[in-house]
Scaffold this active site. Sequence first.
Site, mmCIF file in Angstrom:
data_model
loop_
_atom_site.group_PDB
_atom_site.id
_atom_site.type_symbol
_atom_site.label_atom_id
_atom_site.label_comp_id
_atom_site.label_asym_id
_atom_site.label_seq_id
_atom_site.Cartn_x
_atom_site.Cartn_y
_atom_site.Cartn_z
ATOM 1 N N ASN A 9 0.860 -1.184 0.000
ATOM 2 C CA ASN A 9 0.000 0.000 0.000
ATOM 3 C C ASN A 9 0.899 1.237 0.000
ATOM 4 O OD1 ASN A 9 -1.829 2.034 0.540
ATOM 5 N ND2 ASN A 9 -2.234 1.402 2.660
ATOM 6 N N LYS A 11 0.064 4.220 -0.197
ATOM 7 C CA LYS A 11 -0.633 5.375 0.404
ATOM 8 C C LYS A 11 -0.477 6.596 -0.504
ATOM 9 C CE LYS A 11 0.284 3.408 4.896
ATOM 10 N NZ LYS A 11 0.226 3.608 6.330
ATOM 11 N N HIS A 97 -9.224 0.713 5.275
ATOM 12 C CA HIS A 97 -7.928 0.927 5.922
ATOM 13 C C HIS A 97 -8.144 1.831 7.136
ATOM 14 C CE1 HIS A 97 -3.868 2.351 6.625
ATOM 15 N NE2 HIS A 97 -3.458 1.273 5.973
ATOM 16 N N GLU A 99 -6.695 4.320 8.147
ATOM 17 C CA GLU A 99 -6.617 5.762 7.858
ATOM 18 C C GLU A 99 -7.931 6.259 7.245
ATOM 19 O OE1 GLU A 99 -2.963 5.469 5.652
ATOM 20 O OE2 GLU A 99 -1.937 4.906 7.503
ATOM 21 N N GLU A 169 -4.781 -5.282 10.913
ATOM 22 C CA GLU A 169 -3.776 -4.237 11.080
ATOM 23 C C GLU A 169 -4.047 -3.484 12.383
ATOM 24 O OE1 GLU A 169 -2.041 -3.029 6.995
ATOM 25 O OE2 GLU A 169 -3.775 -1.780 7.405
ATOM 26 N N GLY A 175 2.719 2.233 10.799
ATOM 27 C CA GLY A 175 3.614 3.377 10.605
ATOM 28 C C GLY A 175 4.313 3.829 11.868
ATOM 29 N N SER A 215 3.878 -2.194 10.356
ATOM 30 C CA SER A 215 5.343 -2.154 10.488
ATOM 31 C C SER A 215 6.012 -3.487 10.140
ATOM 32 C CB SER A 215 5.742 -1.679 11.885
ATOM 33 O OG SER A 215 5.260 -0.366 12.114
HETATM 34 C C1 PEP Z 1 -0.521 0.028 6.194
HETATM 35 O O1 PEP Z 1 -0.659 1.202 5.982
HETATM 36 O O2 PEP Z 1 -1.357 -0.770 5.763
HETATM 37 C C2 PEP Z 1 0.647 -0.405 6.959
HETATM 38 C C3 PEP Z 1 0.656 -1.603 7.436
HETATM 39 O O3 PEP Z 1 1.657 0.528 7.131
HETATM 40 P P1 PEP Z 1 3.122 0.247 7.735
HETATM 41 O O4 PEP Z 1 3.632 -1.021 7.119
HETATM 42 O O5 PEP Z 1 3.929 1.434 7.352
HETATM 43 O O6 PEP Z 1 2.968 0.115 9.219
#
Ligand code: PEP
Length: 253
Positions: A9, A11, A97, A99, A169, A175, A215
């Site tokens: 992703n 983003k 997601h 976000e 997640e 992040g 992460s």
């Molecule tokens: C994500 O945005 O789906 C995600 C898992 O981000 P990150 O790997 O940066 O934590």
Amino acid sequence: MRKYIVAGNWKMNGKQEQTQILASEVVNMYKDEVNNGVTAVMIPPFIGIGEVQRLAKGSPLKVGAQNCHQEESGAYTGEISAAILASFGLDYVIIGHSERREYFDEQNALLAQKVDQVHRHHMTPIYCVGETLEEREENRHFEVIEQQISEGLFHLSTDNIQRTVIAYEPVWAIGTGKTASAGQAQEIHAFIRDLLTKRYSEAMAQEISILYGGSVKPNNAAELFSMPDIDGGLIGGASLQSRDFIDICKAVK
Ligand code: PEP
């Protein structure tokens, strides 16, 4: 058979030059180095999709979108429908997601409509769930995830649930550099599979890919992916580095 998937992703990242470099590096490195059968997906911002598709053409890499609107078409300036995405040949669409849930106030009922739109146009939704830090500290994570899964997905027919990917997640791990331990992630993945078993059937639940996100990096991917109910990852930050993304693809069992 359950599919193993690593989806990147991007983003809101990927200016024109970065899109070209990143996608072509991923395509070439995947061809030279990845032979474990993992399905790798690049998910750039909408405007980069055409370019990424052009670069991925003829390779096994798939391309996805980060969101879609819940309506079929109409006067929704600035939005994009599943019908449009499908007409451009996309394979996957991320729905819900964290976000989108947090900054755009997307709730489970709305997300259920978006999931339906993605299915209606024969693409695969990657439906995201996960608890906040506060919810985990209050020991409400199981309850929150059950609600996200049941309200977002349990209206689906058996055909459509089988064509759905779920991504767990934990919001506190996205992040932040904090990863759920492999044990913590496995516990939730097994819980989700159990919910699917109760609503559908054991056989059906075993067919559904459940990805972990939060992460994931090359140095923790193999341990996470070695867990019995973790079928790959949804990768944010590390998907912007071709070397890291490919190493994560290679970490799939
Ligand atoms: C994500 O945005 O789906 C995600 C898992 O981000 P990150 O790997 O940066 O934590």
